[in-house]
Design a protein around this motif. Structure first.
Motif, mmCIF file in Angstrom:
data_model
loop_
_atom_site.group_PDB
_atom_site.id
_atom_site.type_symbol
_atom_site.label_atom_id
_atom_site.label_comp_id
_atom_site.label_asym_id
_atom_site.label_seq_id
_atom_site.Cartn_x
_atom_site.Cartn_y
_atom_site.Cartn_z
ATOM 1 N N PHE A 105 0.753 -1.192 0.094
ATOM 2 C CA PHE A 105 0.015 -0.073 -0.016
ATOM 3 C C PHE A 105 1.043 1.054 0.232
ATOM 4 O O PHE A 105 0.782 2.054 -0.793
ATOM 5 N N ASN A 106 1.899 1.326 0.833
ATOM 6 C CA ASN A 106 2.711 2.417 0.875
ATOM 7 C C ASN A 106 3.756 2.253 2.001
ATOM 8 O O ASN A 106 3.812 1.758 3.024
ATOM 9 N N ALA A 107 5.115 2.573 1.578
ATOM 10 C CA ALA A 107 6.084 2.412 2.236
ATOM 11 C C ALA A 107 6.772 3.627 2.796
ATOM 12 O O ALA A 107 8.077 3.971 3.122
ATOM 13 N N GLY A 108 6.176 4.821 2.936
ATOM 14 C CA GLY A 108 6.541 5.981 3.463
ATOM 15 C C GLY A 108 7.275 7.149 2.437
ATOM 16 O O GLY A 108 6.730 7.066 1.175
ATOM 17 N N VAL A 109 8.131 7.629 2.962
ATOM 18 C CA VAL A 109 8.812 8.708 2.053
ATOM 19 C C VAL A 109 9.840 8.112 1.199
ATOM 20 O O VAL A 109 10.347 6.925 1.595
ATOM 21 N N ASP A 110 10.482 8.808 0.109
ATOM 22 C CA ASP A 110 11.399 8.224 -0.704
ATOM 23 C C ASP A 110 12.821 8.533 0.268
ATOM 24 O O ASP A 110 13.292 9.648 0.176
ATOM 25 N N GLY A 159 -0.477 -5.782 1.454
ATOM 26 C CA GLY A 159 0.890 -5.737 1.559
ATOM 27 C C GLY A 159 1.293 -4.943 2.935
ATOM 28 O O GLY A 159 0.659 -4.999 3.933
ATOM 29 N N PHE A 160 2.400 -4.279 2.624
ATOM 30 C CA PHE A 160 2.969 -3.491 3.841
ATOM 31 C C PHE A 160 2.214 -2.080 3.774
ATOM 32 O O PHE A 160 1.978 -1.211 2.739
ATOM 33 N N CYS A 161 1.906 -1.549 4.855
ATOM 34 C CA CYS A 161 1.532 -0.233 5.237
ATOM 35 C C CYS A 161 2.432 0.594 6.449
ATOM 36 O O CYS A 161 2.039 0.093 7.594
ATOM 37 N N LEU A 162 3.445 1.202 5.837
ATOM 38 C CA LEU A 162 4.493 1.548 6.642
ATOM 39 C C LEU A 162 4.673 3.094 6.762
ATOM 40 O O LEU A 162 4.449 3.686 5.702
ATOM 41 N N GLY A 163 4.849 3.728 7.851
ATOM 42 C CA GLY A 163 5.477 4.927 7.530
ATOM 43 C C GLY A 163 4.409 5.910 7.334
ATOM 44 O O GLY A 163 3.188 6.061 8.085
ATOM 45 N N GLY A 164 4.626 6.420 6.159
ATOM 46 C CA GLY A 164 3.278 7.503 5.621
ATOM 47 C C GLY A 164 2.199 6.551 5.359
ATOM 48 O O GLY A 164 1.102 7.274 5.289
ATOM 49 N N GLY A 165 2.280 5.471 5.119
ATOM 50 C CA GLY A 165 0.880 4.668 4.910
ATOM 51 C C GLY A 165 0.098 4.645 6.113
ATOM 52 O O GLY A 165 -1.116 4.595 5.873
ATOM 53 N N ILE A 166 0.673 4.533 7.137
ATOM 54 C CA ILE A 166 -0.127 4.631 8.482
ATOM 55 C C ILE A 166 -0.842 5.994 8.557
ATOM 56 O O ILE A 166 -1.729 6.034 9.065
#
Length: 252
Positions: free
Chosen positions: A58-63, A102-109
């Motif tokens: 879904f989202n892994a946060g910032v680049d 899948g993963f929902c991390l950092g910015g995904g949260i």
């Protein structure tokens, strides 16, 4: 690398993020996402927005590579971009359903935590690996998904919680196989979109108005500590070890 909007059914807009390989968004990506969600919410034809993603997660946060290459200017941009994207989801004029795989991390949260409802695939995992990435933030939004002490333990350890665990805490509406995620998210959006559009917008404003925590102010407070970590060098020191094996760890 895109943020796109589609209208699969009457009353429903789907905003889809696609930034391979892991949906770690650059500064422009966060701003584009904020603009897309706000535009969908302003559209008088739309009664529910589904926030979705293509790819592995879904989202892994910032680049992080962008942060490493551009220093404080990138950090300021990422802070502002995340702030605007999270706020756009929260303040969207109609309910937002996050479809998380899948993963929902950092910015995904930040995105999922500010959504009105979450439908997740059975392989979804939620967490804030910020302390392992030389960053802080989004505890505001994780606290909307799990109880206070679990939030703190997850934050300090950088561990994740499964979709099934979040459903047990009441923050995930439904957990389905990944192949059924899109359909399940649309099913919930369809039920919401069947309500009167004007009344839905009033309901969203009313529910936001009774929230016990001002998520904009709370997250902005957290961002101040993120920038402090960047100024004193600790963020770079931790970030430079990201992806490198720790002592005694076998590289993969």
């Amino acid at each position: 690398m895109t943020v796109s909007t589609s209208f699969p059914e009457k009353g429903i807009a789907v905003v889809t993020v696609d930034f391979p390989p892991v949906n770690a968004l650059p500064v422009t990506g966060w701003q584009d996402l904020a603009d897309a969600v706000r535009a969908a919410g302003r559209d008088p034809r739309v009664r529910c927005v589904v926030l979705a993603a293509e790819g592995r997660g879904f989202n892994a946060g910032v680049d992080i590579k962008e942060l490493q290459a551009n220093g404080h200017s990138a950090l300021i941009g990422a802070n502002r971009g995340c702030f605007e994207a999270f706020a756009a989801v929260y303040e969207c004029e109609v309910p937002v359903v996050a479809a998380v795989q899948g993963f929902c991390l950092g910015g995904g949260i930040g995105l999922a935590g500010n959504a009105d409802a979450i439908v997740a695939s059975d392989d979804a995992s939620f967490g804030l690996p910020e302390l392992d990435r030389g960053a802080l933030g989004a505890a505001t939004h994780l606290a909307r998904l799990v109880p206070q002490h679990l939030m703190r333990a997850l934050y300090y350890t950088s561990r994740t919680a499964t979709a099934a665990e979040l459903r047990a805490h009441g923050s995930v509406w439904k957990v389905v196989p990944r192949a059924e995620l899109h359909g399940a998210a649309l099913e919930l959006a369809r039920e919401i979109a069947a309500k009167d559009g004007r009344l839905l917008r009033l309901a969203k404003a009313a529910i936001n108005g009774i929230d016990p925590v001002d998520v904009r102010r709370s997250y902005r407070f957290e961002q101040g500590f993120t920038f402090e970590a960047g100024l004193d060098g600790v963020a770079d020191r931790v970030r430079d070890t990201f992806g490198k094996p720790s002592e005694g760890q076998v590289p993969r």
